[in-house]
Design a protein around this motif. Structure first.
Motif, PDB file in Angstrom:
ATOM      1  N   CYS A 269       0.516  -1.192   0.036  1.00  0.00           N
ATOM      2  CA  CYS A 269       0.029  -0.273  -0.285  1.00  0.00           C
ATOM      3  C   CYS A 269       0.450   1.378  -0.074  1.00  0.00           C
ATOM      4  CB  CYS A 269      -0.868   0.092   0.914  1.00  0.00           C
ATOM      5  SG  CYS A 269      -2.437  -1.400   1.271  1.00  0.00           S
ATOM      6  N   ALA A 270       1.830   1.125   0.888  1.00  0.00           N
ATOM      7  CA  ALA A 270       2.619   2.796   0.971  1.00  0.00           C
ATOM      8  C   ALA A 270       3.549   2.591  -0.089  1.00  0.00           C
ATOM      9  CB  ALA A 270       4.091   2.072   2.137  1.00  0.00           C
ATOM     10  N   VAL A 271       4.162   1.864  -1.272  1.00  0.00           N
ATOM     11  CA  VAL A 271       4.777   1.550  -2.287  1.00  0.00           C
ATOM     12  C   VAL A 271       3.394   2.231  -3.892  1.00  0.00           C
ATOM     13  CG1 VAL A 271       5.769   0.087  -4.515  1.00  0.00           C
ATOM     14  CG2 VAL A 271       6.316  -0.474  -1.508  1.00  0.00           C
ATOM     15  N   THR A 272       2.402   2.090  -3.491  1.00  0.00           N
ATOM     16  CA  THR A 272       1.221   1.762  -4.357  1.00  0.00           C
ATOM     17  C   THR A 272       0.574   3.721  -4.160  1.00  0.00           C
ATOM     18  OG1 THR A 272       0.431   0.137  -4.306  1.00  0.00           O
ATOM     19  CG2 THR A 272      -0.978   1.654  -5.515  1.00  0.00           C
ATOM     20  N   VAL A 273       0.966   4.288  -3.269  1.00  0.00           N
ATOM     21  CA  VAL A 273       0.623   5.488  -2.743  1.00  0.00           C
ATOM     22  C   VAL A 273       1.454   6.793  -3.068  1.00  0.00           C
ATOM     23  CG1 VAL A 273       0.016   6.739  -0.344  1.00  0.00           C
ATOM     24  CG2 VAL A 273      -0.796   4.683  -0.775  1.00  0.00           C
ATOM     25  N   PHE A 274       2.915   6.088  -3.395  1.00  0.00           N
ATOM     26  CA  PHE A 274       3.718   6.544  -2.933  1.00  0.00           C
ATOM     27  C   PHE A 274       4.245   7.335  -4.302  1.00  0.00           C
ATOM     28  CE2 PHE A 274       9.115   7.333  -4.039  1.00  0.00           C
ATOM     29  CZ  PHE A 274       8.407   9.134  -3.539  1.00  0.00           C
ATOM     30  N   VAL A 276       2.242   6.152  -7.419  1.00  0.00           N
ATOM     31  CA  VAL A 276       1.348   6.185  -8.478  1.00  0.00           C
ATOM     32  C   VAL A 276       1.573   7.707  -8.856  1.00  0.00           C
ATOM     33  CG1 VAL A 276      -0.783   5.865  -8.751  1.00  0.00           C
ATOM     34  CG2 VAL A 276       0.401   4.239  -8.398  1.00  0.00           C
ATOM     35  N   PRO A 277       0.703   8.635  -7.631  1.00  0.00           N
ATOM     36  CA  PRO A 277       1.344   9.827  -7.688  1.00  0.00           C
ATOM     37  C   PRO A 277       2.612  11.242  -8.221  1.00  0.00           C
ATOM     38  CG  PRO A 277       0.433   9.214  -6.025  1.00  0.00           C
ATOM     39  CD  PRO A 277       1.106   8.487  -6.515  1.00  0.00           C
ATOM     40  N   MET A 278       3.169  10.158  -8.122  1.00  0.00           N
ATOM     41  CA  MET A 278       4.561  10.389  -8.213  1.00  0.00           C
ATOM     42  C   MET A 278       5.199  10.352 -10.006  1.00  0.00           C
ATOM     43  SD  MET A 278       8.655   9.253  -7.371  1.00  0.00           S
ATOM     44  CE  MET A 278       7.900   8.003  -8.373  1.00  0.00           C
ATOM     45  N   ILE A 279       4.642   9.379 -10.177  1.00  0.00           N
ATOM     46  CA  ILE A 279       4.831   9.122 -12.359  1.00  0.00           C
ATOM     47  C   ILE A 279       3.946   9.699 -12.362  1.00  0.00           C
ATOM     48  CG2 ILE A 279       4.734   7.255 -13.263  1.00  0.00           C
ATOM     49  CD1 ILE A 279       5.476   4.857 -11.297  1.00  0.00           C
ATOM     50  N   SER A 280       2.618   9.883 -12.771  1.00  0.00           N
ATOM     51  CA  SER A 280       1.228  10.582 -13.296  1.00  0.00           C
ATOM     52  C   SER A 280       2.104  12.125 -12.547  1.00  0.00           C
ATOM     53  CB  SER A 280       0.128  10.761 -12.248  1.00  0.00           C
ATOM     54  OG  SER A 280      -0.449   8.749 -12.027  1.00  0.00           O
ATOM     55  N   LEU A 281       2.679  12.564 -12.270  1.00  0.00           N
ATOM     56  CA  LEU A 281       2.541  14.089 -11.856  1.00  0.00           C
ATOM     57  C   LEU A 281       4.015  14.411 -12.620  1.00  0.00           C
ATOM     58  CD1 LEU A 281       2.495  17.603 -10.388  1.00  0.00           C
ATOM     59  CD2 LEU A 281       3.718  16.343  -8.720  1.00  0.00           C
ATOM     60  N   SER A 282       4.618  13.520 -12.841  1.00  0.00           N
ATOM     61  CA  SER A 282       6.553  13.593 -13.770  1.00  0.00           C
ATOM     62  C   SER A 282       5.414  13.554 -15.208  1.00  0.00           C
ATOM     63  CB  SER A 282       7.240  12.309 -13.924  1.00  0.00           C
ATOM     64  OG  SER A 282       8.527  12.627 -13.815  1.00  0.00           O
ATOM     65  N   LEU A 283       4.913  12.584 -15.237  1.00  0.00           N
ATOM     66  CA  LEU A 283       4.812  12.261 -17.109  1.00  0.00           C
ATOM     67  C   LEU A 283       3.351  13.961 -17.067  1.00  0.00           C
ATOM     68  CD1 LEU A 283       3.012   9.046 -16.722  1.00  0.00           C
ATOM     69  CD2 LEU A 283       5.421   9.703 -17.827  1.00  0.00           C
ATOM     70  N   ALA A 284       2.787  14.209 -16.366  1.00  0.00           N
ATOM     71  CA  ALA A 284       2.153  15.463 -16.807  1.00  0.00           C
ATOM     72  C   ALA A 284       3.324  16.590 -17.133  1.00  0.00           C
ATOM     73  CB  ALA A 284       0.768  15.495 -15.579  1.00  0.00           C
ATOM     74  N   HIS A 285       4.227  16.844 -16.102  1.00  0.00           N
ATOM     75  CA  HIS A 285       5.085  18.405 -17.008  1.00  0.00           C
ATOM     76  C   HIS A 285       5.425  17.232 -17.948  1.00  0.00           C
ATOM     77  CE1 HIS A 285       4.381  20.646 -13.552  1.00  0.00           C
ATOM     78  NE2 HIS A 285       4.225  20.167 -12.707  1.00  0.00           N
ATOM     79  N   ARG A 286       6.707  16.173 -18.060  1.00  0.00           N
ATOM     80  CA  ARG A 286       7.427  15.945 -19.405  1.00  0.00           C
ATOM     81  C   ARG A 286       6.514  16.002 -20.069  1.00  0.00           C
ATOM     82  NH1 ARG A 286      10.632  13.899 -14.364  1.00  0.00           N
ATOM     83  NH2 ARG A 286      12.777  15.920 -13.845  1.00  0.00           N
ATOM     84  N   LEU A 287       5.702  14.986 -20.248  1.00  0.00           N
ATOM     85  CA  LEU A 287       4.904  14.332 -21.534  1.00  0.00           C
ATOM     86  C   LEU A 287       4.118  14.718 -22.080  1.00  0.00           C
ATOM     87  CD1 LEU A 287       6.427  10.463 -21.496  1.00  0.00           C
ATOM     88  CD2 LEU A 287       7.729  12.089 -22.164  1.00  0.00           C
ATOM     89  N   PHE A 288       3.633  15.090 -21.224  1.00  0.00           N
ATOM     90  CA  PHE A 288       2.059  16.559 -22.116  1.00  0.00           C
ATOM     91  C   PHE A 288       1.704  17.276 -21.579  1.00  0.00           C
ATOM     92  CE2 PHE A 288       1.251  11.932 -20.191  1.00  0.00           C
ATOM     93  CZ  PHE A 288       0.533  10.916 -21.589  1.00  0.00           C
ATOM     94  N   HIS A 289       2.122  18.167 -22.335  1.00  0.00           N
ATOM     95  CA  HIS A 289       2.716  19.940 -22.713  1.00  0.00           C
ATOM     96  C   HIS A 289       0.955  20.856 -21.736  1.00  0.00           C
ATOM     97  CE1 HIS A 289       6.984  19.535 -22.360  1.00  0.00           C
ATOM     98  NE2 HIS A 289       6.624  18.955 -23.303  1.00  0.00           N
TER      99      HIS A 289
END
Length: 348
Positions: A269-274, A276-289
């Motif tokens: 649960c701790a791994v998922t909670v950490f 998933v949001p981190m990867i989503s935020l990174s992709l939102a900034h770097r790939l989906f402008h």
């Protein structure tokens, strides 16, 4: 009124403490030496109402992680490798929460949106450093579960106090080594001032877009660090659980299988909670402008608030030993009050 004065005094102390450290960024120049922070773009009129749940989440994160850290430190029966690593996770979550607390509440309560380049870079360094620390701690906890389930006879001999101390030092040194090139690159860069950020704190993928020099170099280095460090951590965690699952499936007794897997539920649960949001935020900034700014802001707040809030809840609910120790600590504090009042009555 007294609370607001104390908060202003606390913010003043933070700025004063950070000023000596900010000297490393003296080469950073711009016509306007500030960025503008944003809590939730387009919802500025609702900041007062939004601040209520945000303050509740920060309170839960601070109290929950402080409680777990205090319980593990004070209870000798919790002085075991598994709980040592849990205390590290609670300490990192606590530091990560404190890092963003002044700017988030400053924007929501006082509309204090301006932040100097120097203060911004200091906060950005600590946000990413503590994020890397948390990733490293999660890897260490996966290794702990791997040794406990796959090689239980050598668990005590493998994870000795000295080994845990060495692991702790490596975890602390690791982010400093890998973030040092980013600090050097930012120290030699110049930035456009006055730009509005999508978050109530400074985040590298967004800040680096406003540099005069080639932003893709620093952005590429940041992406490389995220893929290399966090990607390696995720692969190590997955590999550990593949071995754990293989060992568990080889156990004949079904109850023993369930017991072995139940010790991993909190960590999963701790791994998922950490991550998933981190990867989503990174992709939102770097790939989906073209990502809406309000979505980026929401993802950023989830990324930095969700793990510190949920981790103590998950571990206190699913780990019976932690739950009992917390109740005992609360009961001892509650029983201390009447005793003190009785003594005061006798002294009077």
């Amino acid at each position: 009124m007294i609370y607001i004065k104390n908060l202003n005094y606390f913010s003043f102390l933070i700025v004063q403490c950070l000023q000596p450290t900010m000297a490393i960024f003296n080469n950073t120049t711009s016509s306007s030496s500030t960025f503008l922070l944003t809590a939730f773009p387009g919802l500025e009129r609702a900041h007062v109402w939004i601040s209520i749940p945000v303050c509740c989440l920060y309170t839960i994160a601070l109290l929950g992680n402080s409680m777990i850290f205090l319980v593990i430190i004070t209870k000798r029966r919790l002085h075991k490798p598994m709980y040592y690593f849990l205390s590290m996770l609670a300490a990192v979550d606590l530091c990560l929460t404190i890092t963003t607390l002044p700017t988030v509440l400053g924007v929501l309560w006082f509309h204090a949106r301006e932040i100097s380049f120097k203060a911004c870079f200091i906060q950005m360094f600590f946000v990413h450093a503590f994020s890397l620390l948390e990733s490293s701690v999660l890897v260490t906890m996966a290794f702990d579960r791997f040794v406990a389930i796959c090689n239980p006879l050598n668990y005590a001999a493998t994870l000795t106090d000295r080994m845990i101390l060495v692991i702790g030092l490596v975890i602390c040194i690791r982010p400093v080594i890998f973030l040092l090139p980013v600090v050097v690159a930012i120290n030699t860069a110049s930035f456009h001032g006055g730009h509005e950020l999508s978050h109530p704190f400074c985040y590298h993928p967004e800040v680096i877009k406003y540099t005069y020099s080639k932003p893709w170099i620093s952005s590429f280095w940041g992406l490389f660090l995220q893929l290399y460090l966090n990607g390696t951590d995720v692969l190590f965690i997955l590999f550990s659980y593949v071995l754990i699952l293989r060992t568990v499936l080889s156990i004949v007794a079904r109850k023993k299988q369930q017991k072995a897997l139940s010790t991993c539920v909190c960590h999963i649960c701790a791994v998922t909670v950490f991550y998933v949001p981190m990867i989503s935020l990174s992709l939102a900034h770097r790939l989906f402008h073209s990502t809406p700014r309000v979505l980026c802001s929401t993802l950023a707040n989830i990324y930095l608030l969700l793990p510190p809030v949920l981790n103590p809840i998950i571990y206190s609910l699913k780990t019976k030993t932690i739950r009992q120790a917390m109740f005992q600590l609360l009961q001892s504090k509650g029983s201390w009050g009447p005793n003190v009042r009785g003594l005061r009555g006798r002294w009077d």
